[in-house]
Design an enzyme around this catalytic site. Structure first.
Site, PDB file in Angstrom:
ATOM      1  N   HIS A 252       0.848  -1.202   0.000  1.00 17.39           N
ATOM      2  CA  HIS A 252       0.000   0.000   0.000  1.00 17.39           C
ATOM      3  C   HIS A 252       0.877   1.244   0.000  1.00 17.39           C
ATOM      4  O   HIS A 252       2.055   1.187   0.357  1.00 17.39           O
ATOM      5  CB  HIS A 252      -0.897   0.028   1.249  1.00 17.39           C
ATOM      6  CG  HIS A 252      -0.110   0.233   2.518  1.00 17.39           C
ATOM      7  ND1 HIS A 252       0.627  -0.776   3.111  1.00 17.39           N
ATOM      8  CD2 HIS A 252       0.088   1.337   3.296  1.00 17.39           C
ATOM      9  CE1 HIS A 252       1.238  -0.301   4.184  1.00 17.39           C
ATOM     10  NE2 HIS A 252       0.928   0.981   4.312  1.00 17.39           N
ATOM     11  N   ASP A 254       0.740   4.972   1.888  1.00 19.47           N
ATOM     12  CA  ASP A 254      -0.024   5.581   2.980  1.00 19.47           C
ATOM     13  C   ASP A 254      -0.860   6.731   2.420  1.00 19.47           C
ATOM     14  O   ASP A 254      -0.316   7.631   1.778  1.00 19.47           O
ATOM     15  CB  ASP A 254       0.927   6.124   4.065  1.00 19.47           C
ATOM     16  CG  ASP A 254       1.676   5.013   4.790  1.00 19.47           C
ATOM     17  OD1 ASP A 254       1.196   3.854   4.758  1.00 19.47           O
ATOM     18  OD2 ASP A 254       2.735   5.293   5.391  1.00 19.47           O
ATOM     19  N   HIS A 308       4.747   0.139  -0.140  1.00 16.06           N
ATOM     20  CA  HIS A 308       5.531  -0.604   0.853  1.00 16.06           C
ATOM     21  C   HIS A 308       4.652  -1.666   1.506  1.00 16.06           C
ATOM     22  O   HIS A 308       3.432  -1.665   1.329  1.00 16.06           O
ATOM     23  CB  HIS A 308       6.161   0.346   1.878  1.00 16.06           C
ATOM     24  CG  HIS A 308       5.183   1.228   2.602  1.00 16.06           C
ATOM     25  ND1 HIS A 308       4.599   2.344   2.040  1.00 16.06           N
ATOM     26  CD2 HIS A 308       4.673   1.154   3.852  1.00 16.06           C
ATOM     27  CE1 HIS A 308       3.795   2.922   2.903  1.00 16.06           C
ATOM     28  NE2 HIS A 308       3.805   2.209   4.015  1.00 16.06           N
ATOM     29  N   ARG A 318       7.010  -8.859  16.009  1.00 14.26           N
ATOM     30  CA  ARG A 318       7.651  -7.630  15.542  1.00 14.26           C
ATOM     31  C   ARG A 318       6.735  -6.458  15.885  1.00 14.26           C
ATOM     32  O   ARG A 318       5.508  -6.588  15.828  1.00 14.26           O
ATOM     33  CB  ARG A 318       7.856  -7.697  14.024  1.00 14.26           C
ATOM     34  CG  ARG A 318       8.320  -6.388  13.435  1.00 14.26           C
ATOM     35  CD  ARG A 318       8.660  -6.493  11.957  1.00 14.26           C
ATOM     36  NE  ARG A 318       9.095  -5.201  11.513  1.00 14.26           N
ATOM     37  CZ  ARG A 318       8.334  -4.333  10.858  1.00 14.26           C
ATOM     38  NH1 ARG A 318       7.085  -4.650  10.532  1.00 14.26           N
ATOM     39  NH2 ARG A 318       8.802  -3.157  10.505  1.00 14.26           N
TER      40      ARG A 318
HETATM   41  C1  LIG Z   1      -5.255   6.049   6.711  1.00 14.70           C
HETATM   42  C2  LIG Z   1      -4.831   4.802   6.773  1.00 14.70           C
HETATM   43  C3  LIG Z   1      -5.511   3.623   6.115  1.00 14.70           C
HETATM   44  C4  LIG Z   1      -4.628   2.476   6.553  1.00 14.70           C
HETATM   45  C5  LIG Z   1      -4.066   2.942   7.854  1.00 14.70           C
HETATM   46  C6  LIG Z   1      -3.641   4.335   7.561  1.00 14.70           C
HETATM   47  O1  LIG Z   1      -3.471   5.099   8.719  1.00 14.70           O
HETATM   48  C7  LIG Z   1      -2.352   4.251   6.728  1.00 14.70           C
HETATM   49  C8  LIG Z   1      -2.193   2.878   6.012  1.00 14.70           C
HETATM   50  C9  LIG Z   1      -3.497   2.245   5.550  1.00 14.70           C
HETATM   51  C10 LIG Z   1      -3.429   0.715   5.400  1.00 14.70           C
HETATM   52  C11 LIG Z   1      -2.912   0.238   4.060  1.00 14.70           C
HETATM   53  C12 LIG Z   1      -2.887  -1.292   4.036  1.00 14.70           C
HETATM   54  C13 LIG Z   1      -4.172  -1.889   4.482  1.00 14.70           C
HETATM   55  O2  LIG Z   1      -5.124  -1.746   3.429  1.00 14.70           O
HETATM   56  C14 LIG Z   1      -4.661  -1.196   5.785  1.00 14.70           C
HETATM   57  C15 LIG Z   1      -5.885  -1.913   6.308  1.00 14.70           C
HETATM   58  C16 LIG Z   1      -3.484  -1.131   6.704  1.00 14.70           C
HETATM   59  O3  LIG Z   1      -3.159  -1.927   7.492  1.00 14.70           O
HETATM   60  O4  LIG Z   1      -2.766   0.035   6.475  1.00 14.70           O
HETATM   61  C17 LIG Z   1      -4.847   0.274   5.558  1.00 14.70           C
HETATM   62  C18 LIG Z   1      -5.313   1.112   6.742  1.00 14.70           C
HETATM   63  C19 LIG Z   1      -6.779   1.210   6.893  1.00 14.70           C
HETATM   64  O5  LIG Z   1      -7.520   1.242   5.903  1.00 14.70           O
HETATM   65  O6  LIG Z   1      -7.209   1.334   8.024  1.00 14.70           O
HETATM   66  O1  LIG Z   2       5.229  -2.043  10.278  1.00 14.20           O
HETATM   67  C1  LIG Z   2       5.780  -1.537   9.322  1.00 14.20           C
HETATM   68  O2  LIG Z   2       6.991  -1.593   9.149  1.00 14.20           O
HETATM   69  C2  LIG Z   2       4.967  -0.805   8.273  1.00 14.20           C
HETATM   70  C3  LIG Z   2       3.589  -0.421   8.721  1.00 14.20           C
HETATM   71  C4  LIG Z   2       2.867   0.413   7.717  1.00 14.20           C
HETATM   72  O3  LIG Z   2       3.249   0.519   6.581  1.00 14.20           O
HETATM   73  C5  LIG Z   2       1.652   1.148   8.129  1.00 14.20           C
HETATM   74  O4  LIG Z   2       1.210   0.977   9.296  1.00 14.20           O
HETATM   75  O5  LIG Z   2       1.127   1.915   7.296  1.00 14.20           O
HETATM   76 FE   LIG Z   3       2.273   2.231   5.571  1.00 16.75          FE
END
Ligand SMILES: C=C1C[C@]23C[C@@]1(O)CC[C@H]2[C@@]12CC[C@H](O)[C@@](C)(C(=O)O1)[C@H]2[C@@H]3C(=O)O
Ligand SMILES: O=C(O)CCC(=O)C(=O)O
Ligand SMILES: [Fe+2]
Length: 385
Positions: A252, A254, A308, A318
């Site tokens: 994804h 951010d 990333h 972790r």
């Molecule tokens: C605004 C956001 C959506 C997200 C959490 C965040 O703060 C930044 C990363 C986003 C992401 C991307 C990957 C996944 O789809 C997700 C569920 C995650 O773990 O990080 C989403 C988050 C989300 O939609 O809550």
């Molecule tokens: O845990 C990590 O190293 C990355 C986490 C991440 O990309 C996120 O929370 O948006």
């Molecule tokens: Fe991220």
């Protein structure tokens, strides 16, 4: 440049979730209880990622990202500021990732923030669920995202909470812990309040460097983010007996503006650069900083918000601490005139962070195309009203 040309979509990324997509039964049946699942030899199929998105079978090659020493800049030396901003500018044009050291954040605060995560995540599931994230909301406890998605689930638990830089919100984090988890969590609340205050200060310094590097008025972005409604997220990745089948966080970008991440010594963060996944080695003295979609829009596409992910392992839990800097909710995100000209026409529509956040929580699962999908959605909405 059209957005289509700027974003090269690797064939492995497909966004299946546009809306909440699974049935009530599935939602009830799958629970990510880390204390149980970390011992499972057969992981539930919802956590198994498609072959083209699975982690590499060999260890990813390390990505050399610039290590920016903020010491001189923070103590007001103009040469150091210029040097730092030039390195930051180059990294942000290439992939949007860099490391900062001598950042002024107390070492013991960082280690407390890392250690205190255990006090929350090692609780029984039912106790963590006191902070359960509700549908459509971006804050609270999420054990994986079983309540939101039905496939390609991340092997992680998260606790997210809001931070606000406004004067009358100076206890927002402390109050969150006390009100959702009870009085015995006041100590945790204090640590994360202090940590967020430090992240807020550091992010404004980095905004100054970004302003300098983009050649706009030095204080422009710093002032833009002085009032911010940010998000702090604690990521906890339990060990997994089948780490090659799943991902801790899927690929994804951010959607937020700037991410300041502290990863522990285990390692797992990877960035997609020049068509391959590269790892970012842990460094406990450093913060990993990356540009998010909202800053990519503010820079009129000059700085990259890069794909990333995080991989998991079969031995050690972790942890990572992520501070997502976000504009104040109703502030209009529009890149400054200095970054727009005949050769660089405005690429993104004006928007507010609250609309973008709602888009990621209700209509679209964040992936590498979130900003593009959101821009199209905003433009369609504007043309029909
Ligand atoms: C605004 C956001 C959506 C997200 C959490 C965040 O703060 C930044 C990363 C986003 C992401 C991307 C990957 C996944 O789809 C997700 C569920 C995650 O773990 O990080 C989403 C988050 C989300 O939609 O809550
Ligand atoms: O845990 C990590 O190293 C990355 C986490 C991440 O990309 C996120 O929370 O948006
Ligand atoms: Fe991220």
């Amino acid at each position: 440049m059209a957005i289509d040309c700027m974003i090269k979509t690797p064939s492995f990324v497909s966004n299946s979730l546009k809306e909440e997509e699974h049935t009530e039964d599935q939602r009830k049946s799958l629970v990510f209880d880390a204390s149980v699942l970390q011992h499972e030899a057969n992981i539930p199929q919802q956590f198994i990622w498609p072959d083209h998105e699975k982690p590499n079978s060999q260890k990813s090659k390390e990505l050399e990202v610039p290590l920016i020493d903020l010491g001189g800049f923070l103590s007001g030396h103009s040469c150091s500021a210029e040097e730092a901003s030039s390195l930051v500018g180059k990294a942000c044009q290439k992939h949007g990732f860099f490391l900062v050291v001598n950042h002024g954040v107390d070492e013991s605060l960082i280690s407390d923030a890392q250690r205190y995560m255990d006090l929350f995540f090692e609780l029984p599931l039912s106790e963590k669920q006191r902070a359960q994230r509700k549908a459509g909301e971006s804050c609270g406890y999420a054990s994986s995202f079983t309540g939101r998605f039905s496939s390609k689930l991340p092997w992680k638990e998260t606790l997210s909470f809001r931070f606000s830089s406004e004067e009358n919100s100076s206890d927002i984090v402390k109050d969150y812990f006390k009100n959702t988890m009870g009085p015995e969590f006041v100590r945790l609340g204090k640590v994360y309040q202090e940590y967020c205050n430090a992240m807020n200060k550091l992010s404004l310094g980095i905004m100054e460097l970004l302003g300098m590097s983009l050649g706009v008025e030095r204080a422009h972005f710093k002032e833009f983010f002085e009032e911010n409604n940010s998000i702090m997220r604690l990521n906890y990745y339990p060990p997994c007996r089948k780490p090659d089948l799943t991902l801790g966080t899927g690929p994804h970008c951010d959607p937020t503006s700037l991410t300041i991440l502290h990863q522990d010594n285990v390692g797992g963060l990877e960035v997609f650069v020049d068509n391959e996944w590269r790892s970012i080695a842990p460094n406990s003295r450093a913060f990993v900083v990356n540009i998010g979609d909202t800053f990519m829009a503010l820079s009129n596409g000059r700085y990259k918000s890069c794909l990333h992910r995080a991989v998991v392992n079969n031995k050690t839990p972790r942890k990572s601490l992520a501070f997502f800097l976000c504009p104040k909710k109703d502030k209009v995100v529009r890149s400054p005139e200095e970054l727009v000209d005949e050769n660089n026409p405005r690429i993104y529509p004006d928007f507010t962070w609250s609309t973008f956040l709602e888009f990621t929580q209700k209509h679209y699962r964040a992936d590498m195309n979130t900003l593009q999908a959101f821009s199209t959605w905003v433009q369609q909405k504007t043309s029909t009203t």
